[in-house]
Motif scaffolding. Sequence first.
Motif, PDB file in Angstrom:
ATOM      1  N   CYS A   1       0.809  -1.220   0.000  1.00  0.00           N
ATOM      2  CA  CYS A   1       0.000   0.000   0.000  1.00  0.00           C
ATOM      3  C   CYS A   1       0.842   1.270   0.000  1.00  0.00           C
ATOM      4  O   CYS A   1       0.339   2.343  -0.334  1.00  0.00           O
ATOM      5  CB  CYS A   1      -0.981   0.018   1.176  1.00  0.00           C
ATOM      6  N   THR A  26      -5.900  -0.866   0.492  1.00  0.00           N
ATOM      7  CA  THR A  26      -5.600   0.071   1.578  1.00  0.00           C
ATOM      8  C   THR A  26      -4.723   1.233   1.126  1.00  0.00           C
ATOM      9  O   THR A  26      -4.449   2.140   1.915  1.00  0.00           O
ATOM     10  CB  THR A  26      -4.920  -0.662   2.739  1.00  0.00           C
ATOM     11  N   GLY A  53      -5.875   3.287  -0.868  1.00  0.00           N
ATOM     12  CA  GLY A  53      -6.871   4.348  -0.989  1.00  0.00           C
ATOM     13  C   GLY A  53      -6.939   4.950  -2.385  1.00  0.00           C
ATOM     14  O   GLY A  53      -6.993   6.175  -2.533  1.00  0.00           O
ATOM     15  N   PRO A  59     -11.223  -0.601  -5.537  1.00  0.00           N
ATOM     16  CA  PRO A  59     -11.893  -0.311  -4.267  1.00  0.00           C
ATOM     17  C   PRO A  59     -13.298  -0.892  -4.268  1.00  0.00           C
ATOM     18  O   PRO A  59     -14.015  -0.806  -5.265  1.00  0.00           O
ATOM     19  CB  PRO A  59     -11.935   1.228  -4.237  1.00  0.00           C
ATOM     20  N   CYS A  70     -12.663   5.770   3.739  1.00  0.00           N
ATOM     21  CA  CYS A  70     -11.953   5.140   2.632  1.00  0.00           C
ATOM     22  C   CYS A  70     -10.924   4.174   3.199  1.00  0.00           C
ATOM     23  O   CYS A  70     -10.110   4.574   4.039  1.00  0.00           O
ATOM     24  CB  CYS A  70     -11.267   6.184   1.760  1.00  0.00           C
ATOM     25  N   ARG A  81      -7.196   5.140   4.339  1.00  0.00           N
ATOM     26  CA  ARG A  81      -7.070   6.575   4.628  1.00  0.00           C
ATOM     27  C   ARG A  81      -7.694   6.942   5.979  1.00  0.00           C
ATOM     28  O   ARG A  81      -7.883   8.110   6.263  1.00  0.00           O
ATOM     29  CB  ARG A  81      -7.744   7.399   3.517  1.00  0.00           C
TER      30      ARG A  81
END
Length: 317
Positions: free
Chosen positions: A94, A116, A118, A139, A172, A175
């Motif tokens: 990430c 993750t 985001g 996502p 999110c 985030r």
Amino acid sequence: MTVLMAPGGTLDMALRAFERGADSVFVGPKGWSRRPASDELTDAEIGELIRQAKLQGKDVRIAINVMPAPSEVDAFLAKIEPYAEWGAGGVMVCDPGLIPLVRKRFPQLEIHVSVTAGVFNTEDIGFYDELGADYVVLPYRWGVAEAEEIRRASPMKLEAFMFQTSHRGRICPGRCYSSSYFHVKHFRDEDAKDHFVGSASRGGSCYRICRVEWSLRSGDYQHPQAPTLKSSPELLLWELPEYVAMGVERFKIPGRERSPELVADIVGFYRRALDHVLAGNPNMCGFASEWEDLKARWTGERTGRDDDRVVRAELAA
């Protein structure tokens, strides 16, 4: 090739997933994958899983999706080294700063941009493509339209979650740091890795405080409806033919924190559903009843798990 990828929160779960038809499993090393230690594997277990996967012509991916401190970068790369030597197929990352380092040091590994990270838009995906990533994990708040936009705009391979949120929440993945503000404790292990309990991005696990009931106030005024910070995802079904038609390469079943029995049943369900679509049958109605049963079991386990996390957060405060 279309790949069905399942979670491996334990070695038993991962092996059951293979038995029920998963082509690939993803696992997290202890302290490095945004989950409690109970849902992560030791290096010995990961090595054994990779060995057994090879015997079956299957594949293991390593979720090492934390954001290490500068002092931990060398430990991060050293952590990946044995997995690459043993024959893991790829890693889920990430932290964008780490992707070029992984690409250079382990050119044989495929790099997945973890959910993750985001990712918000196709410009983000172009950024990760330039860094050297191979896959972008869509996502789960996105749908078919967004996936088609990415497919048109980028050469990145697509990995679609087998669940979606019916009502978009305010949080999110990747985030949110609210759990970190609530409570964090940490300890340093023998490899100089800091384990931050309560901070998923630093190798701990989230307390799920977004799942409790919140109120919204402004001065003396209280809003009559409690805001939904994070809605509960539902298992995906009806969009599956469209994802297959656009050439999504990997279908990812989440659930490292679920029970091995539920994960095994979900893997078996999606193996049959995916094979049905790949055989040229887009009508999913025959799977609807079983899908509803699995959704109820999924939600029940999630609610129980989140309630337990909230209780533990309150006790830790």
